[in-house]
Design a protein around this motif. Sequence first.
Motif, short mmCIF file in Angstrom:
data_model
loop_
_atom_site.label_atom_id
_atom_site.label_comp_id
_atom_site.label_asym_id
_atom_site.label_seq_id
_atom_site.Cartn_x
_atom_site.Cartn_y
_atom_site.Cartn_z
N THR A 46 -56.88 19.14 -41.10
CA THR A 46 -56.19 20.08 -41.23
C THR A 46 -55.34 20.02 -40.26
O THR A 46 -55.40 19.86 -38.88
CB THR A 46 -56.14 21.26 -42.23
N GLY A 47 -53.28 20.07 -40.72
CA GLY A 47 -52.77 21.05 -39.84
C GLY A 47 -52.04 18.95 -39.01
O GLY A 47 -52.71 18.52 -39.51
N TYR A 48 -50.69 20.24 -38.24
CA TYR A 48 -50.42 18.57 -37.34
C TYR A 48 -51.75 18.72 -36.22
O TYR A 48 -51.84 19.66 -35.37
CB TYR A 48 -49.58 19.51 -36.80
N TYR A 49 -52.06 17.88 -35.23
CA TYR A 49 -52.17 17.25 -34.08
C TYR A 49 -52.10 15.67 -34.05
O TYR A 49 -51.61 14.79 -34.93
CB TYR A 49 -53.49 17.37 -34.67
N PRO A 50 -51.82 15.26 -32.70
CA PRO A 50 -51.18 14.25 -32.40
C PRO A 50 -51.80 13.30 -32.89
O PRO A 50 -53.80 13.86 -32.09
CB PRO A 50 -50.61 14.12 -31.31
N LEU A 51 -51.91 12.18 -33.32
CA LEU A 51 -53.03 10.89 -33.48
C LEU A 51 -53.32 10.03 -31.87
O LEU A 51 -52.35 10.17 -31.53
CB LEU A 51 -52.63 10.00 -34.48
N ASP A 53 -47.82 12.50 -45.56
CA ASP A 53 -48.64 13.69 -45.47
C ASP A 53 -47.25 14.31 -44.53
O ASP A 53 -47.15 14.49 -43.43
CB ASP A 53 -49.90 13.79 -44.51
N SER A 54 -46.81 15.30 -45.31
CA SER A 54 -45.79 15.92 -44.49
C SER A 54 -46.70 17.24 -43.47
O SER A 54 -45.70 17.09 -42.75
CB SER A 54 -44.77 17.03 -45.27
N GLU A 55 -47.09 17.78 -43.92
CA GLU A 55 -47.71 18.32 -42.00
C GLU A 55 -48.38 17.66 -41.55
O GLU A 55 -47.78 17.86 -40.00
CB GLU A 55 -49.18 18.84 -43.19
N GLN A 72 -45.96 8.49 -37.14
CA GLN A 72 -46.25 9.69 -37.28
C GLN A 72 -45.04 10.29 -36.40
O GLN A 72 -44.79 9.55 -35.29
CB GLN A 72 -48.10 10.09 -36.36
N ALA A 73 -44.87 10.78 -36.76
CA ALA A 73 -43.71 11.97 -35.88
C ALA A 73 -44.16 13.03 -35.52
O ALA A 73 -45.38 13.62 -35.49
CB ALA A 73 -42.79 12.42 -37.05
N LEU A 77 -38.24 17.79 -31.81
CA LEU A 77 -37.30 17.44 -32.75
C LEU A 77 -38.42 17.94 -34.09
O LEU A 77 -39.78 17.56 -33.78
CB LEU A 77 -37.40 15.80 -32.82
N THR A 78 -37.55 17.96 -35.71
CA THR A 78 -38.34 18.79 -36.31
C THR A 78 -39.55 17.60 -36.81
O THR A 78 -38.86 16.07 -36.95
CB THR A 78 -37.45 18.70 -37.97
N LEU A 79 -40.65 17.89 -37.70
CA LEU A 79 -41.34 17.40 -37.92
C LEU A 79 -41.12 16.39 -39.65
O LEU A 79 -41.40 15.79 -40.18
CB LEU A 79 -42.71 17.18 -37.74
N LYS A 80 -40.40 17.40 -39.75
CA LYS A 80 -39.35 16.63 -41.65
C LYS A 80 -38.96 15.65 -41.26
O LYS A 80 -38.87 14.74 -42.84
CB LYS A 80 -38.63 17.86 -41.65
N ARG A 81 -38.80 14.69 -40.21
CA ARG A 81 -38.19 13.33 -40.21
C ARG A 81 -39.42 12.38 -41.28
O ARG A 81 -38.89 11.17 -42.09
CB ARG A 81 -38.06 13.43 -39.37
N ALA A 82 -40.75 12.77 -41.17
CA ALA A 82 -41.86 11.44 -41.90
C ALA A 82 -41.30 11.88 -43.24
O ALA A 82 -41.33 10.95 -43.75
CB ALA A 82 -43.29 12.47 -40.92
N GLN A 83 -40.92 13.02 -43.90
CA GLN A 83 -41.05 13.68 -45.11
C GLN A 83 -39.56 12.26 -45.47
O GLN A 83 -39.18 11.65 -46.79
CB GLN A 83 -41.34 14.58 -45.53
N ILE A 84 -38.41 13.00 -44.72
CA ILE A 84 -37.27 11.95 -44.70
C ILE A 84 -37.29 10.61 -44.84
O ILE A 84 -37.05 9.57 -45.93
CB ILE A 84 -36.05 12.75 -43.97
N GLU A 85 -38.27 10.40 -43.98
CA GLU A 85 -38.65 8.58 -44.07
C GLU A 85 -38.72 7.95 -44.91
O GLU A 85 -38.50 7.30 -46.09
CB GLU A 85 -38.67 8.52 -42.77
N SER A 86 -40.37 9.01 -45.77
CA SER A 86 -41.17 8.43 -46.63
C SER A 86 -39.62 8.51 -47.99
O SER A 86 -40.09 7.37 -49.07
CB SER A 86 -42.23 9.02 -46.33
N SER A 87 -39.39 9.31 -47.81
CA SER A 87 -38.28 10.11 -49.91
C SER A 87 -37.73 8.82 -49.39
O SER A 87 -37.40 8.37 -50.76
CB SER A 87 -38.41 11.38 -49.31
N ALA A 88 -36.62 8.76 -48.58
CA ALA A 88 -35.89 7.74 -48.61
C ALA A 88 -36.60 5.77 -49.02
O ALA A 88 -35.74 5.22 -49.59
CB ALA A 88 -34.23 7.70 -46.85
#
Length: 390
Positions: free
Chosen positions: A7-12, A106-108, A62-63, A76-87
């Motif tokens: 869970t949570g954010y971690y760089p893959l 997964d926005s988180e 992954q952002a 840079l905001t991680l929110k861009r991943a959710q924006i990209e997937s919504s777009a």
Amino acid sequence: MAIAKQTGYYPLTENGAKLLAKSLGFFSENEELVSTEIGDGNLNYVFRILSTSHGKSIIIKQALPYAKVVGESMPLTLKRAQIESSALKKYSEFTPESVPKVFYTDSELAVTIMEDLSDYKILRKGLNEGSTYPLLANHVGAYLAKTLFFTSDFGLNGREKKELVGQFINPELCKITEDLVFTDPFYDRDSNDFEDQLREKAEGLWQDHILKLEVGKLKRKFLTQADALLHGDLHTGSIFVTQSETKIIDPEFAFFGPIGFDIGQFFANILLNALSRTKAEQASRLAIISDTWSVFRAEFTKLWLDHNQEAYSTIAGYLDHILAEIFEDSIGFAGCEIIRRTIGLAHVADLDGIEDTAQRIKAKTEALDLGRRLVLQRKIIKTPEQLALY
Ligand code: SR1
Ligand code: MG
């Protein structure tokens, strides 16, 4: 034992991406997987996960909490991943053939899992290798018309439009464009990057008040004119191609902006490629621009006539006015994009890849002249055929 999802954010890592894919059930626990980080963009990790047993593959994007191209000094905001997937999901409602399929978000963790397009090539690479793509203009023109019409006040009612605008508020990524496309290249800023041989030319632009007044007006349009859901970064590195198909990727800069912006960025990156090719090859590049505009205009007109929600759409002259404004804006935005890709922070391989220094400086000098001309003459240039390079 089943692989638990962290869970949570971690760089893959390459291994972490494999474990994530298994924990989400994309592959069975004991399956032999190959994971490769293939991202060559400025901002994100992109892992390709391939099963060696049955050949199934997926992409995990992954952002990172900073811009890869600059490093941790540029958060840079991680929110861009959710924006990209919504777009991508929104675009798939109008033009599913033009975008990769999204399987999981997964926005988180700032992760989007999507269709693997490894059989495709990044358009910029293909163009730099001298390839041509006969269906590209048809595909991009139709993609632009559908996505821009159906997310505008012509394709949506007022309430739907405003709700969608709210979902795509993207201030951090817009700020990058406001700075890197519309501001820094026109001022003496540390982020700028160019060869010493271009200094005189760059300083000329910084002191060019006539140019700066027009760039200021274009920047204001970008800041304020919420026409439609833009991709926001539609350069040739955001397009995957084969001879028969075209997929638009990476809409992490998506937000509601002026319709001409996406069109202008696409035109600019084709023109930057044309500047790097021989005279004989330039015609095929200019044809991409005129064909894309013809297809866009025809498709946008059809959608306007069949699906318009705006009462004034039947008033004679309104469609022509909108199309003329979109074209004019696209030429101006193209000019800004060409200049920023030449002396700003983020360059293009088309020009930087010219090995011979004298030829490279010549092409970049021509790019700066062309960019300036497009900004200043955008009200005079009425057709793509007037975009002669020299
Ligand atoms: C710091 S990001 C630099 C550029 O890469 C992206 O693809 C956008 O074009 C941005 O301006
Ligand atoms: Mg990108």
